[in-house]
Design a protein around this motif. Structure first.
Motif, PDB file in Angstrom:
ATOM      1  N   LEU A   1       0.836  -1.203   0.000  1.00  0.00           N
ATOM      2  CA  LEU A   1       0.000   0.000   0.000  1.00  0.00           C
ATOM      3  C   LEU A   1       0.871   1.253   0.000  1.00  0.00           C
ATOM      4  CD1 LEU A   1      -2.632  -1.037   2.687  1.00  0.00           C
ATOM      5  CD2 LEU A   1      -3.073  -0.725   0.252  1.00  0.00           C
ATOM      6  N   PRO A   2       0.442   2.303  -0.692  1.00  0.00           N
ATOM      7  CA  PRO A   2       1.195   3.571  -0.613  1.00  0.00           C
ATOM      8  C   PRO A   2       1.276   4.035   0.836  1.00  0.00           C
ATOM      9  CG  PRO A   2      -0.457   3.667  -2.358  1.00  0.00           C
ATOM     10  CD  PRO A   2      -0.728   2.401  -1.579  1.00  0.00           C
ATOM     11  N   VAL A   3       2.394   4.631   1.209  1.00  0.00           N
ATOM     12  CA  VAL A   3       2.614   5.005   2.598  1.00  0.00           C
ATOM     13  C   VAL A   3       1.636   6.082   3.058  1.00  0.00           C
ATOM     14  CG1 VAL A   3       4.302   6.837   2.192  1.00  0.00           C
ATOM     15  CG2 VAL A   3       4.452   5.452   4.290  1.00  0.00           C
ATOM     16  N   ASN A   4       1.058   6.843   2.107  1.00  0.00           N
ATOM     17  CA  ASN A   4       0.119   7.902   2.502  1.00  0.00           C
ATOM     18  C   ASN A   4      -1.313   7.396   2.662  1.00  0.00           C
ATOM     19  OD1 ASN A   4      -0.340   7.406  -0.183  1.00  0.00           O
ATOM     20  ND2 ASN A   4      -0.377   9.544  -0.830  1.00  0.00           N
ATOM     21  N   VAL A   5      -1.556   6.112   2.424  1.00  0.00           N
ATOM     22  CA  VAL A   5      -2.872   5.546   2.652  1.00  0.00           C
ATOM     23  C   VAL A   5      -3.105   5.410   4.151  1.00  0.00           C
ATOM     24  CG1 VAL A   5      -4.299   3.474   2.408  1.00  0.00           C
ATOM     25  CG2 VAL A   5      -2.979   4.310   0.464  1.00  0.00           C
ATOM     26  N   LYS A   6      -4.267   5.841   4.623  1.00  0.00           N
ATOM     27  CA  LYS A   6      -4.551   5.766   6.048  1.00  0.00           C
ATOM     28  C   LYS A   6      -4.687   4.302   6.462  1.00  0.00           C
ATOM     29  CE  LYS A   6      -7.439   7.659   9.723  1.00  0.00           C
ATOM     30  NZ  LYS A   6      -8.604   8.516  10.070  1.00  0.00           N
ATOM     31  N   ALA A   7      -3.782   3.852   7.286  1.00  0.00           N
ATOM     32  CA  ALA A   7      -3.743   2.447   7.694  1.00  0.00           C
ATOM     33  C   ALA A   7      -4.162   2.328   9.141  1.00  0.00           C
ATOM     34  CB  ALA A   7      -2.330   1.890   7.514  1.00  0.00           C
ATOM     35  N   THR A   8      -5.246   1.613   9.393  1.00  0.00           N
ATOM     36  CA  THR A   8      -5.682   1.385  10.771  1.00  0.00           C
ATOM     37  C   THR A   8      -6.194  -0.040  10.914  1.00  0.00           C
ATOM     38  OG1 THR A   8      -7.916   2.221  10.305  1.00  0.00           O
ATOM     39  CG2 THR A   8      -6.326   3.780  11.224  1.00  0.00           C
ATOM     40  N   THR A   9      -5.971  -0.590  12.077  1.00  0.00           N
ATOM     41  CA  THR A   9      -6.537  -1.886  12.426  1.00  0.00           C
ATOM     42  C   THR A   9      -6.932  -1.843  13.890  1.00  0.00           C
ATOM     43  OG1 THR A   9      -6.194  -4.281  12.268  1.00  0.00           O
ATOM     44  CG2 THR A   9      -4.381  -2.985  13.182  1.00  0.00           C
ATOM     45  N   THR A  10      -7.723  -2.808  14.316  1.00  0.00           N
ATOM     46  CA  THR A  10      -8.149  -2.886  15.709  1.00  0.00           C
ATOM     47  C   THR A  10      -7.601  -4.164  16.326  1.00  0.00           C
ATOM     48  OG1 THR A  10     -10.187  -1.652  15.269  1.00  0.00           O
ATOM     49  CG2 THR A  10     -10.131  -3.005  17.265  1.00  0.00           C
ATOM     50  N   TYR A  11      -6.939  -4.009  17.464  1.00  0.00           N
ATOM     51  CA  TYR A  11      -6.412  -5.158  18.206  1.00  0.00           C
ATOM     52  C   TYR A  11      -7.355  -5.471  19.362  1.00  0.00           C
ATOM     53  CZ  TYR A  11      -2.131  -3.907  15.680  1.00  0.00           C
ATOM     54  OH  TYR A  11      -1.213  -3.610  14.703  1.00  0.00           O
ATOM     55  N   ASN A  12      -7.668  -6.750  19.536  1.00  0.00           N
ATOM     56  CA  ASN A  12      -8.538  -7.198  20.615  1.00  0.00           C
ATOM     57  C   ASN A  12      -7.690  -7.771  21.744  1.00  0.00           C
ATOM     58  OD1 ASN A  12     -11.224  -6.805  19.327  1.00  0.00           O
ATOM     59  ND2 ASN A  12     -10.395  -8.263  17.843  1.00  0.00           N
ATOM     60  N   GLU A  13      -7.832  -7.188  22.931  1.00  0.00           N
ATOM     61  CA  GLU A  13      -6.989  -7.550  24.064  1.00  0.00           C
ATOM     62  C   GLU A  13      -7.857  -7.688  25.315  1.00  0.00           C
ATOM     63  OE1 GLU A  13      -4.730  -9.088  25.361  1.00  0.00           O
ATOM     64  OE2 GLU A  13      -2.925  -7.978  24.760  1.00  0.00           O
TER      65      GLU A  13
ATOM     66  N   SER B   1       9.108 -11.523  22.129  1.00  0.00           N
ATOM     67  CA  SER B   1       8.599 -12.387  23.196  1.00  0.00           C
ATOM     68  C   SER B   1       8.158 -11.531  24.387  1.00  0.00           C
ATOM     69  CB  SER B   1       9.717 -13.364  23.619  1.00  0.00           C
ATOM     70  OG  SER B   1       9.320 -14.166  24.699  1.00  0.00           O
ATOM     71  N   HIS B   2       6.904 -11.660  24.783  1.00  0.00           N
ATOM     72  CA  HIS B   2       6.321 -10.811  25.831  1.00  0.00           C
ATOM     73  C   HIS B   2       6.666 -11.299  27.236  1.00  0.00           C
ATOM     74  CE1 HIS B   2       3.242 -13.832  26.809  1.00  0.00           C
ATOM     75  NE2 HIS B   2       3.018 -13.987  25.512  1.00  0.00           N
ATOM     76  N   GLY B   3       6.204 -10.544  28.232  1.00  0.00           N
ATOM     77  CA  GLY B   3       6.444 -10.899  29.633  1.00  0.00           C
ATOM     78  C   GLY B   3       5.415 -11.879  30.165  1.00  0.00           C
ATOM     79  N   TYR B   4       5.563 -12.225  31.446  1.00  0.00           N
ATOM     80  CA  TYR B   4       4.580 -13.074  32.134  1.00  0.00           C
ATOM     81  C   TYR B   4       3.841 -12.197  33.147  1.00  0.00           C
ATOM     82  CZ  TYR B   4       2.615 -16.766  35.100  1.00  0.00           C
ATOM     83  OH  TYR B   4       1.754 -17.579  35.797  1.00  0.00           O
ATOM     84  N   VAL B   5       2.545 -11.953  32.993  1.00  0.00           N
ATOM     85  CA  VAL B   5       1.752 -12.328  31.840  1.00  0.00           C
ATOM     86  C   VAL B   5       1.799 -11.197  30.815  1.00  0.00           C
ATOM     87  CG1 VAL B   5       0.262 -13.887  33.108  1.00  0.00           C
ATOM     88  CG2 VAL B   5      -0.338 -11.479  33.016  1.00  0.00           C
ATOM     89  N   GLY B   6       1.322 -11.504  29.598  1.00  0.00           N
ATOM     90  CA  GLY B   6       1.349 -10.499  28.543  1.00  0.00           C
ATOM     91  C   GLY B   6       0.640 -11.033  27.318  1.00  0.00           C
ATOM     92  N   SER B   7       1.036 -10.542  26.153  1.00  0.00           N
ATOM     93  CA  SER B   7       0.467 -11.051  24.907  1.00  0.00           C
ATOM     94  C   SER B   7       1.272 -10.534  23.732  1.00  0.00           C
ATOM     95  CB  SER B   7      -1.001 -10.622  24.748  1.00  0.00           C
ATOM     96  OG  SER B   7      -1.096  -9.340  24.160  1.00  0.00           O
ATOM     97  N   ARG B   8       0.939 -11.024  22.557  1.00  0.00           N
ATOM     98  CA  ARG B   8       1.620 -10.599  21.331  1.00  0.00           C
ATOM     99  C   ARG B   8       1.348  -9.137  21.007  1.00  0.00           C
ATOM    100  NH1 ARG B   8      -3.100 -13.358  19.945  1.00  0.00           N
ATOM    101  NH2 ARG B   8      -4.261 -12.651  18.092  1.00  0.00           N
ATOM    102  N   TYR B   9       0.355  -8.535  21.655  1.00  0.00           N
ATOM    103  CA  TYR B   9       0.004  -7.139  21.411  1.00  0.00           C
ATOM    104  C   TYR B   9       0.598  -6.184  22.445  1.00  0.00           C
ATOM    105  CZ  TYR B   9      -3.573  -8.992  18.228  1.00  0.00           C
ATOM    106  OH  TYR B   9      -4.236  -9.636  17.205  1.00  0.00           O
ATOM    107  N   LEU B  10       1.486  -6.664  23.293  1.00  0.00           N
ATOM    108  CA  LEU B  10       1.986  -5.845  24.397  1.00  0.00           C
ATOM    109  C   LEU B  10       2.888  -4.706  23.930  1.00  0.00           C
ATOM    110  CD1 LEU B  10       1.700  -5.927  27.525  1.00  0.00           C
ATOM    111  CD2 LEU B  10       3.939  -7.041  27.585  1.00  0.00           C
ATOM    112  N   MET B  11       3.519  -4.859  22.766  1.00  0.00           N
ATOM    113  CA  MET B  11       4.485  -3.861  22.300  1.00  0.00           C
ATOM    114  C   MET B  11       4.208  -3.457  20.851  1.00  0.00           C
ATOM    115  SD  MET B  11       8.051  -5.238  24.020  1.00  0.00           S
ATOM    116  CE  MET B  11       7.760  -6.986  23.855  1.00  0.00           C
TER     117      MET B  11
END
Length: 429
Positions: A85-97, A137-147
């Motif tokens: 995608l062109p870098v100027n395209v507005k890129a957004t996603t939603t993470y569920n945590e 690799s995340h902490g205990y506890v954590g998740s793939r979305y922590l960083m």
């Protein structure tokens, strides 16, 4: 009167504009005083979720009388990558945590969502030779979305970034600690091999031909730091291995990763060119000794808070840095910070009345603005892994005077590089 009227009309518009802009600020976006290399890179970012299965692993939670049953270990991995995608395209996603944990404290799980600057399942950008690989690799506890502030940022700079949900160690499924002790290093090694397969010429995945696994960095926070150091060559002490036998139903599986085990010495992976260890756990608990730390020879960036009350600082993280005498290594210290030098900022939901304060303190530092820490982390991680994975000349950003209060650090805006220390030690061999 007419001038006053216009001022009164424009004031609400100004307030609305400021409020709208503030709402558009996402995790990892640069603050006004963000250092130079924290800025996002030239690529837009895609993201995808992968379910992986590591067969025939030791089921240490059910080990008994020295017998280790086996199971197929499931892992969920989030992968960020440069997109077409062109870098100027507005890129957004939603993470569920979720907040909370199903571990010993049994705090109820509280779902929440947050937005990121990526496009889910976007077409990847094709590049001859592919992009270097980063495993997180995340902490205990954590998740793939922590960083995500860091994973998205690195993908925008031309890296494939894979963040692991470590089974038995996430907010959703936290279990007895021995699973984390055994599986951190194993999970990281497995995901590295899986990522190489996804990027191979025989792969049918959309990342085919795009993953340069021979140029890999591994990044870990807390128990993730414990894991990446072991993967990179820091073998556990015999005392620690012996201790774990008693807590695991007689299992000797953790001891396989001890420095004294000849088979462990063969596990050091030449594909790994750089290590970043945020607040690595274990030194104060006897996990490593001088001999074990000598095995770490991969260039390593340690990041810590001087008041870390989980991993310890002087006898913890700094002692690991000092003991890793055969690695070219740096230690970035946030003076006055505690353990949380790696996560995203606290989610808005953690501010709700009635929630346990630990929902907030899974993310927040008691002294530093987490967004400031995030920007500084982006800057130094970019400089460090860019040096070793892309052979970029970032020397001026890394070779600064140790005390940030003495002189403005390279890449930092005037008066913004205070309260930090950066140490550097060359290998002795």
């Amino acid at each position: 009167m007419k001038k006053s009227y216009y001022i009164l009309v424009l004031l609400p518009l100004l307030v609305f504009s400021i409020s709208t802009n503030a709402q558009d600020f996402l995790y990892g976006d640069p603050l006004p005083d963000a250092p130079e290399l924290s800025a996002r890179g030239e690529y837009s970012v895609g993201v995808g979720t992968y379910d992986m299965l590591n067969p025939d692993q030791v089921d240490i939670l059910n080990s008994k009388d020295g017998n280790d049953p086996l199971y197929d270990r499931p892992l969920t991995v989030e992968i960020w990558y440069p997109s077409a995608l062109p870098v100027n395209v507005k890129a957004t996603t939603t993470y569920n945590e979720v907040m909370g944990t199903r571990g010993d404290t049994l705090r109820p799980l509280v779902p929440f969502t947050f937005k990121g600057r990526a496009v889910r399942d976007a077409v990847p950008l094709k590049k001859e030779g592919g992009f270097p690989l980063v495993i997180v690799s995340h902490g205990y506890v954590g998740s793939r979305y922590l960083m995500t502030y860091l994973t998205e940022n690195l993908a925008s700079k031309g890296y494939i970034v894979a963040a692991i949900d470590h089974t038995d160690s996430t907010f959703k499924d936290a279990n007895a600690f021995q699973s984390t002790l055994l599986n951190r290093a194993l999970d990281i090694r497995f995901v590295l091999n899986q990522m190489e397969s996804l990027g191979s010429s025989k792969s049918k995945d959309l990342l085919k031909g795009l993953i340069d696994a021979d140029n890999t960095a591994i990044i870990g926070y807390s128990m993730g730091g414990f894991g990446v150091l072991n993967v990179a060559g820091a073998g556990y002490s015999d005392a620690f291995a012996g201790f774990t036998v008693g807590m695991t139903g007689g299992s000797k599986a953790i001891g396989i990763h001890s420095a004294s085990n000849p088979e462990y010495q063969k596990m050091v992976d030449p594909r790994i060119k750089a290590v970043v260890a945020f607040a690595p756990w274990g030194m104060e608990r006897g996990v490593w000794d001088a001999e074990g730390l000598k095995g770490l020879k991969t260039p390593t960036l340690f990041i810590a808070g001087s008041e870390d009350d989980i991993s310890g600082y002087e006898k913890g993280i700094k002692a690991i840095y000092q003991g890793a005498v055969n690695a070219d290594r740096y230690l970035l210290t946030y003076m006055g910070a505690r353990h949380n030098v790696a996560p995203n900022p606290p989610p808005a939901e953690s501010l709700q009345p009635g929630l346990h304060i630990d929902e907030y303190y899974r993310y927040a530092d008691s002294t530093w603005d987490q967004r400031k820490i995030n920007n500084v982390n982006q800057h130094f991680v970019t400089a460090f892994i860019g040096t070793h994975l892309k052979q970029k000349d970032f020397k001026k950003y890394l070779d600064v005077q140790s005390d940030s209060n003495e002189k403005n650090w390279a890449g930092f805006k005037p008066r913004s590089s205070t309260g930090m220390e950066l140490l550097h030690s060359a290998p002795t061999e």
